[in-house]
Design a protein around this motif. Structure first.
Motif, PDB file in Angstrom:
ATOM      1  N   ALA A 115       0.865  -1.201   0.000  1.00 46.81           N
ATOM      2  CA  ALA A 115       0.000   0.000   0.000  1.00 46.81           C
ATOM      3  C   ALA A 115       0.895   1.243   0.000  1.00 46.81           C
ATOM      4  N   ASP A 117       4.238   2.090  -1.467  1.00 47.33           N
ATOM      5  CA  ASP A 117       5.170   1.519  -2.440  1.00 47.33           C
ATOM      6  C   ASP A 117       6.036   2.633  -3.007  1.00 47.33           C
ATOM      7  N   PHE A 118       7.280   2.704  -2.502  1.00 45.44           N
ATOM      8  CA  PHE A 118       8.157   3.821  -2.900  1.00 45.44           C
ATOM      9  C   PHE A 118       8.796   3.575  -4.270  1.00 45.44           C
ATOM     10  N   LEU A 120       6.946   3.401  -7.100  1.00 51.18           N
ATOM     11  CA  LEU A 120       5.949   3.698  -8.134  1.00 51.18           C
ATOM     12  C   LEU A 120       6.247   4.996  -8.906  1.00 51.18           C
ATOM     13  N   SER A 124       3.801   7.876 -10.895  1.00 49.86           N
ATOM     14  CA  SER A 124       3.757   9.320 -10.547  1.00 49.86           C
ATOM     15  C   SER A 124       4.078  10.146 -11.771  1.00 49.86           C
ATOM     16  N   ASP A 173      10.375   6.779  -5.928  1.00 54.81           N
ATOM     17  CA  ASP A 173       9.748   8.067  -5.625  1.00 54.81           C
ATOM     18  C   ASP A 173       9.595   8.116  -4.104  1.00 54.81           C
ATOM     19  N   GLY A 175       8.438  10.520  -2.352  1.00 57.14           N
ATOM     20  CA  GLY A 175       7.496  11.593  -1.986  1.00 57.14           C
ATOM     21  C   GLY A 175       6.679  11.311  -0.729  1.00 57.14           C
ATOM     22  N   ALA A 176       6.417  10.042  -0.440  1.00 56.98           N
ATOM     23  CA  ALA A 176       5.572   9.711   0.715  1.00 56.98           C
ATOM     24  C   ALA A 176       6.382   9.477   1.982  1.00 56.98           C
ATOM     25  N   SER A 243      -1.928  12.615   5.313  1.00 60.24           N
ATOM     26  CA  SER A 243      -2.053  12.381   3.863  1.00 60.24           C
ATOM     27  C   SER A 243      -3.485  12.618   3.449  1.00 60.24           C
ATOM     28  N   ARG A 248      -2.306  18.090  -3.087  1.00 58.52           N
ATOM     29  CA  ARG A 248      -1.692  18.061  -4.434  1.00 58.52           C
ATOM     30  C   ARG A 248      -2.548  17.235  -5.370  1.00 58.52           C
ATOM     31  N   ASP A 287       5.095   9.102   8.333  1.00 55.80           N
ATOM     32  CA  ASP A 287       4.883   9.558   6.955  1.00 55.80           C
ATOM     33  C   ASP A 287       4.439   8.393   6.055  1.00 55.80           C
ATOM     34  N   THR A 291       0.356   7.571   4.338  1.00 57.28           N
ATOM     35  CA  THR A 291       0.073   7.282   2.928  1.00 57.28           C
ATOM     36  C   THR A 291      -0.540   5.886   2.791  1.00 57.28           C
ATOM     37  N   VAL A 295      -4.421   4.597   1.470  1.00 60.05           N
ATOM     38  CA  VAL A 295      -4.634   3.636   0.372  1.00 60.05           C
ATOM     39  C   VAL A 295      -5.436   2.429   0.864  1.00 60.05           C
TER      40      VAL A 295
HETATM   41  P1  AMP Z   1       2.069  11.746   1.184  1.00 63.44           P
HETATM   42  O1  AMP Z   1       1.637  13.164   0.995  1.00 63.44           O
HETATM   43  O2  AMP Z   1       3.075  11.561   2.271  1.00 63.44           O
HETATM   44  O3  AMP Z   1       0.918  10.808   1.356  1.00 63.44           O
HETATM   45  O4  AMP Z   1       2.876  11.296  -0.120  1.00 63.44           O
HETATM   46  C1  AMP Z   1       2.319  11.355  -1.402  1.00 63.44           C
HETATM   47  C2  AMP Z   1       3.433  11.369  -2.415  1.00 63.44           C
HETATM   48  O5  AMP Z   1       4.114  10.114  -2.373  1.00 63.44           O
HETATM   49  C3  AMP Z   1       2.911  11.529  -3.837  1.00 63.44           C
HETATM   50  O6  AMP Z   1       3.025  12.868  -4.265  1.00 63.44           O
HETATM   51  C4  AMP Z   1       3.802  10.572  -4.639  1.00 63.44           C
HETATM   52  O7  AMP Z   1       5.024  11.234  -4.953  1.00 63.44           O
HETATM   53  C5  AMP Z   1       4.124   9.476  -3.646  1.00 63.44           C
HETATM   54  N1  AMP Z   1       3.113   8.409  -3.568  1.00 63.44           N
HETATM   55  C6  AMP Z   1       1.824   8.420  -4.015  1.00 63.44           C
HETATM   56  N2  AMP Z   1       1.177   7.289  -3.711  1.00 63.44           N
HETATM   57  C7  AMP Z   1       2.065   6.520  -3.024  1.00 63.44           C
HETATM   58  C8  AMP Z   1       1.997   5.211  -2.439  1.00 63.44           C
HETATM   59  N3  AMP Z   1       0.884   4.479  -2.449  1.00 63.44           N
HETATM   60  N4  AMP Z   1       3.126   4.751  -1.838  1.00 63.44           N
HETATM   61  C9  AMP Z   1       4.261   5.482  -1.804  1.00 63.44           C
HETATM   62  N5  AMP Z   1       4.385   6.700  -2.350  1.00 63.44           N
HETATM   63  C10 AMP Z   1       3.302   7.231  -2.943  1.00 63.44           C
END
Ligand code: AMP
Ligand code: MG
Length: 338
Positions: A115, A117-118, A120, A124, A173, A175-176, A243, A248, A287, A291, A295
């Motif tokens: 759920a 998954d860094f 992906l 993105s 990625d 980002g999460a 999250s 965004r 963090d 996320t 999911v």
């Molecule tokens: P957050 O605001 O911490 O929930 O992170 C969202 C950011 O993480 C997004 O802008 C993507 O760059 C990345 N992301 C989106 N969905 C996922 C996911 N399911 N698992 C890991 N990273 C994600």
């Protein structure tokens, strides 16, 4: 020696003499900066350091900027870009910090069954979050990338501190997770520097150190762009991440697509959770799990919580109902209108 930061105290005292309005005794030191593509605000109440809070915050921002340079996937010179470009062809040597972060991300991806998954990054990129001129990705292209669990294709060599990709066609990625990890680094930095009471707001993710005047911190929990809180959470030391899709998104043909992806469908997650806030003793965990829970949806989040008990949550469902985990139920006060 313990110092209280009264940066504006003398000024405030002077104003009190000439004014009959109520006046706060002490003012903390505050500083804002821009890093990791977001604003960070430090509020330092107490420190035992001989360095001024200004010096401490400046050092902290330098540390964060250098970490951002290492972790950003949009910076072509970052370690993450190097991994994404080369790790399939040959192992990439990384710093201890990055090595541990990527290893922990793999663990968290496994723990959440994908759920979080860094790996992906390709999904993105297809959606074009953060850019203005993309187009809605083709469903067939998304289907190709869905349900891949590419974190299983990352391998580590503890001796050489190198990372390799054992398959092609995916990218990292962070980002999460990067902001949470950065808050872990910041927590160590500030504590080592002698800070004993502080709160840091890092683009909505919160770090708290110690207490405020002997009391817990009351942190507002928001669930959407309105900034009207669903409640407040009383915490001492810890990390809070939120999250939701309000922050965004991209818009194609008048339809908004938010940035939190369900890795199993490669589309924006639609689990029935509108917003998820996670409180943990570790920034990376708070963090990544905020996320992941977004999911997973309510039921799987509750099961995960019962099984691992590594973090507390406050989730707001699509219909506005707010649910809290048992461990923080007593510390959460819902807003009257919430
Ligand atoms: P957050 O605001 O911490 O929930 O992170 C969202 C950011 O993480 C997004 O802008 C993507 O760059 C990345 N992301 C989106 N969905 C996922 C996911 N399911 N698992 C890991 N990273 C994600
Ligand atoms: Mg997150």
């Amino acid at each position: 020696m313990k110092r209280k930061y009264l940066s504006a105290a003398l000024l405030a005292a002077a104003l009190c003499l000439s004014s009959l309005t109520a006046c706060a005794d002490d003012q903390p030191y505050t500083k804002s900066a821009f890093t990791f593509d977001t604003f960070i605000t430090f509020t330092i109440y107490e420190s035992e350091s001989s360095d001024s809070p200004e010096e401490i915050c400046e050092g902290a921002v330098d540390m964060l900027n250098s970490l951002d340079g290492e972790l950003s996937r949009t910076n072509p010179d970052s370690v993450i870009s190097a991994l994404n470009k080369q790790a399939y062809n040959s192992p990439v040597s990384v710093s201890d910090t990055t090595y541990l972060l990527i290893k922990s991300c793999k663990d968290l991806s496994e723990l959440t069954d994908g759920a979080f998954d860094f790996t992906l990054g390709e999904i993105s990129s297809l959606w074009g979050f953060g850019s203005d001129n993309g187009k809605k990705p083709d469903d067939a292209a998304l289907a190709e990338l869905a349900d891949r669990k590419n974190y299983e294709n990352i391998s580590f060599d503890d001796e050489s501190r190198t990372i390799s990709f054992t398959e092609e066609g995916f990218s990292i990625d962070l980002g999460a997770a990067a902001k949470g990890y950065a808050l872990d680094m910041l927590d160590s930095y500030l504590r080592k520097a002698g800070v004993t009471s502080a709160v840091v707001d890092f683009g909505g993710s919160i770090l708290t150190i110690g207490k405020k005047d002997g009391y817990s911190w009351n942190i507002s929990v928001t669930a959407d762009e309105s900034d009207s809180p669903v409640g407040t959470l009383a915490v001492n030391d810890g990390f809070i991440a939120t999250s939701n899709g309000a922050k965004r998104f991209v818009e194609y043909d008048g339809v908004k697509y938010h940035h939190i992806i369900d890795p199993f469908t490669a589309h924006p997650a639609d689990s029935g959770i509108k917003s998820c806030t996670v409180y943990a003793a570790d920034g990376l965990i708070s963090d990544a799990l905020s996320t992941a829970f977004f999911v997973m949806g309510q039921e799987k989040t509750e099961q995960f919580y019962e099984k691992y008990k590594i973090a507390e949550y406050i989730i707001t469902l699509d219909d506005g109902t707010v649910k809290t985990s048992a461990g923080i139920a007593a510390d959460f006060r819902a807003s009257q209108n919430g």
